[in-house]
Design an enzyme around this catalytic site. Sequence first.
Site, PDB file in Angstrom:
ATOM      1  CG  HIS A 181       0.642   2.259  13.894  1.00 30.50           C
ATOM      2  ND1 HIS A 181      -0.609   2.283  14.449  1.00 30.50           N
ATOM      3  CD2 HIS A 181       0.484   2.547  12.587  1.00 30.50           C
ATOM      4  CE1 HIS A 181      -1.491   2.592  13.501  1.00 30.50           C
ATOM      5  NE2 HIS A 181      -0.859   2.750  12.371  1.00 30.50           N
ATOM      6  CD  GLN A 204       0.915   2.354   5.032  1.00 29.35           C
ATOM      7  OE1 GLN A 204      -0.018   2.800   5.694  1.00 29.35           O
ATOM      8  NE2 GLN A 204       1.049   2.551   3.736  1.00 29.35           N
ATOM      9  CD  GLU A 208      -2.437  -1.616   2.537  1.00 27.45           C
ATOM     10  OE1 GLU A 208      -2.925  -2.754   2.666  1.00 27.45           O
ATOM     11  OE2 GLU A 208      -2.385  -0.787   3.479  1.00 27.45           O
ATOM     12  CG  PHE A 265      -1.355  -3.049   9.228  1.00 29.93           C
ATOM     13  CD1 PHE A 265      -0.730  -1.909   8.759  1.00 29.93           C
ATOM     14  CD2 PHE A 265      -2.273  -2.928  10.265  1.00 29.93           C
ATOM     15  CE1 PHE A 265      -1.018  -0.665   9.292  1.00 29.93           C
ATOM     16  CE2 PHE A 265      -2.565  -1.684  10.810  1.00 29.93           C
ATOM     17  CZ  PHE A 265      -1.943  -0.555  10.315  1.00 29.93           C
ATOM     18  CB  ILE A 266       1.901  -9.474   9.313  1.00 25.42           C
ATOM     19  CG1 ILE A 266       2.157 -10.746   8.530  1.00 25.42           C
ATOM     20  CG2 ILE A 266       1.970  -9.764  10.797  1.00 25.42           C
ATOM     21  CD1 ILE A 266       2.149 -10.601   7.020  1.00 25.42           C
ATOM     22  CB  ALA A 287      -6.844  -6.168   0.026  1.00 22.69           C
ATOM     23  CD  GLU A 288      -3.460  -5.162   5.164  1.00 24.61           C
ATOM     24  OE1 GLU A 288      -4.664  -5.496   5.134  1.00 24.61           O
ATOM     25  OE2 GLU A 288      -3.086  -3.985   5.270  1.00 24.61           O
ATOM     26  CB  ALA A 304       5.556  -5.436  11.754  1.00 19.70           C
TER      27      ALA A 304
END
Lengths: 432, 355, 322
Positions: free
Chosen positions: C127, C82, C29, C86-87, C59-60, C84
């Site tokens: 974050h 973006q 992203e 969000f993995i 959309a991961e 870690a």
Amino acid sequence: MSSSPTSAQTTVDVVMPQMGVSVAEGTVAEWRKRVGDWVEADETILEISTDKIETEVPSPASGRVTEVLVDVGSTVDVGTVLARIDTGAKPGEPHADEHAPQAGPAVAEPAAAEAGPLPEKAHPPEPAEHGGNGHGPPISPVVRRIAEEHQIDLSQIEGSGRRGRVTKRDVLAFLERRDDAAAERPLHIESPYRDEEPAPVQEPAPEREAAPAVGGEPLSLMRQKIGEHMRRSLDTAAHCTTIVEADMSRIEAARKSGREKLTYLPFVARAVIAALREYPMLNATLEGDRLTVHEEVNLGVAVSLGEDGLIVPVVHNAHELSHEGLAARIKDLAERARAKRLEPDEVRGGTFTITNPGAYGALLATPIINQPQVAILDLEAVVKRPVVVDGDSIAIRPMTYLCMSWDHRALDGALSAQFLSAVRRHIEEWSG
Amino acid sequence: MATTTARPAAIEDGGGASVDLTGDDRRALLRYMLLMRATEERALTLYRQGKVPGSFYDGRGQEAVSVGAAFTLGPRDRTCILHRDLGAHLIRGVKPGRVLAQMMGRAGGVTAGKDGNMHFADHELGCVGMVSMLPDMALVTCGLAIAFQMRREPRVAMTWFGEGSTANGQWHEAMNVAGIRKLPVVFILENNQFAYSTPNDHEFAVDPVKRAEVYGFPGVKVDGNDVEAVFFAAAQAVERARSGGGPTLIEAETMRMHGHGAHDDMSYVPKEMVEHWTARDPIDNYERKLREEGFDTDEIRESVKGELDAETEWALAQPMPEPHTALEGVFATEDPVLGDGNAPWSRWQREAANA
Amino acid sequence: MPEITYLQAISDGLREEMRHDESVFCLGEDIGAFGGAFKVTDGFIEEFGADRVWDTPLAENAIIGTAVGAAAEGLRPVCEMQFADFISCGFDQLVNVAAKMHYRQGLAVPMTVRLPSGGGFSGGPFHSQNPEAWFLQSPGLKVVAPSTPEDAKGLLSAAIRDPNPVVYLEHKHLYRRAKGEVAEGRFEIPLGEARVAREGTDLSVITYGAMVQLALDATEDLDGASVEVLDLRSLVPLDTGAILESVRKTSKVVVLHEATRSCGVGAEVSALIAQEAFEDLDGPVVRVTAPDTPVPFSPPLERAVLPQPDDVRRACLELLAY
């Protein structure tokens, strides 16, 4: 010309702000205020630039600028104090062009209650009050391992760790001191139980020789007992001595490359044990007409007690030890023998004996069998000699004579010679 | 954008070659459906004989959906095949014996015991094996298509998924990505009326084929039990993709005639529904049609039976895998090689001959 | 050799790989037109084109899942999450599809997933995470965590060339704070090799990522003690040889990581040492980690949670005195 006195509580720092998550530093681009200037809260006091943006920095407080600490063009870390403001000053006071920096403690932000570390972050435990066996601080695994490998009595070491714990450092230091004490050995063999001072036996005793036969001193009890044993042995066994010479080159090399400095004795002992496995008849005792061939090799090692004579402590189950293990056990037994701290069982039960009288240069000997065993091996000097090798060349090699006295009632010459040849073979083919 | 189930006699594709089926092609379509059913019936027997560990899944009644669609693929096209689409594996070149060995967990199975039932694919034939989480493979299929797109290759990626999995977020992500990038993919939505025991009205409020429009590409509904209808719809979608026209969602209406797995007696399916769909069996109907047109379908059946017998014998002779192999293969030491699959449609032989 | 930042090194490494092999492409992203949230791919779309620098939708699973397909077809995708954190939104594709593909199907998946990780800047719970331990529990994934600019560049190249899915943890705190000399051009640092950051004899601090420099600084002057700092660099595969060698040498170990305590990499290393180097230990194996809490936002709270130099010093001094 004078400025109002400042007090610690009214100095406010102007710090380099963090303009972005990953920004670590900033550069002072322009000062809008000088030392001595009045500044209002939120009024721009300087301009900075970072690699993300350039921005104006509003003053955190109203007051008079007392210090400007960073020049235009300098790049400093985020959080660095750039200037100081005296908030206790009043506007309208004379501008102080000459101005001595006031060193006041910074009051940058409300003092965060920096509590002590959270308990979960790090908490190495205290050594247990009681060690595994319930006495004193514990012995750590590495200390235990080193102590076992080197036959160290940990109670002899003073611990520098918590609650007197013996640490790895302590035990290694102890080993070093011990090793230094057993310093460089000469090429000639020397028994492991030899003191730094020359053994008393070496000293000639002119007084004794000159002593009149009548009125001389009686032998000590120990001497008498040794004498009786020797006499009985000569009277009982049919003594023969067979001699074989062996090239000690490989053992010499192994001695040099080993971790610790060992004498020849443990290597030869190991070779003897290997040969006894091939010729078990030599690992036997004869009592009356009863011959017992033994499974285990309990190796007697003769220890000189100097003037007091001789004792033969036994390394039980010597066949289970490597040469390093043998060295350690022999050392320990010899030390305790000299200190008269052997257990009764430690001088009983031998099945074969080795004697290694010392580096006095004697080449050959005819030892007396240690009853009721059937053989005894005497290890004399290792001497460099020219020998014939590889066909017809001559080389200088460290050679020694393996002198074995054996009981002709139980054995015969051929077997004895074969055994000794096997010992030689194990010595000359030594590979650790 | 949404078309009817009418079957065009022939479709002109971008390359000008006509898309039609020869007599041999039609025989092949029947044969592959028969082969799929025979293999699955044999596997079910083996399962009931205790030779198949774990669970057993088949696609009885849905043979036309995998056979009809997979038949359109060229050798260089790629697929992610799902658990009710054995026909696609067979068309691409996996022999029935390897499928049976796979189900029995033997060393000669496609995954050599590493994964079970229909979780397999022969990458040497250009197939990427499915996972249990549905419809994860839809996104992987998009990835294959991205590679073709980046390399400007006239190749297509095809995958299947059930109507239940359209409820999942990853289906949306796949449809969305395919539409944004106009990927050369063909999504075959097998609407077999039930996701395990969950009927359609619990899975979506809007017929999924209508959703394709919202993602920016056509949605087509076909009779999933008519193998030629499926074929032509898929062929049109494949040619659209190949010529840069982007994705298509084909909803093939069919019915799962067995339970979700062999452990499921599907008692939740109304009897009338079972009867209704039994009468519409894709194999029975196509066989009758071909017979009426003069094809010797008995010969095809015999051939399939013979093949299955030989393949079963081979599979039963395969040993179980060595235990130490359980620790092997966690990491690759070499880059992947996705090979080409068989493409029995006569069009590809003609193209190869003309090339 | 020029001195550059950790961030620049990652960017350079990625650029070198994309120049070297046109099958390498980036997806994530805001990585294209915007150059990436942290500017790692700044200038990339201009050099390599939109084809090879794909600005994905939010959309991961799609990022990871399409990468699997592309990798199977012979490309070498480098995904960027973006943050870690969000993995977790792409977790299914990573651990179920990517990780297991070769084991089950014999099909390699040469892809890289870059994760900007770590806290220390009031990023808050979503974050600031260090999620590496999750991946140690997913056989089939390799995991690396460089601490220096040179390692960042070399490990990224190696990760991209590796035929397996590699999770690459780039610590945000190091982006502009870690600087060092880095050779120009392409070079690889092999996965599975640790690095002795400082040799020592009295105690080993075993760590990785942003904690390496913290450990070096904290143990610079510890009452004259000689403290070894071992930078793991690679978490899967783990350089067990280097770990055990360090333990044999010093017999005292502090395992340090910024990630939370329970079942972290530290737990794995500690268990390994306890089992394989029991007789080399002169004291218990100690961990210094964040406690089991999400990473809080307000600076004093965050400082109370993330390991600080004093925490490391205290742990080392106590263990040294044991």
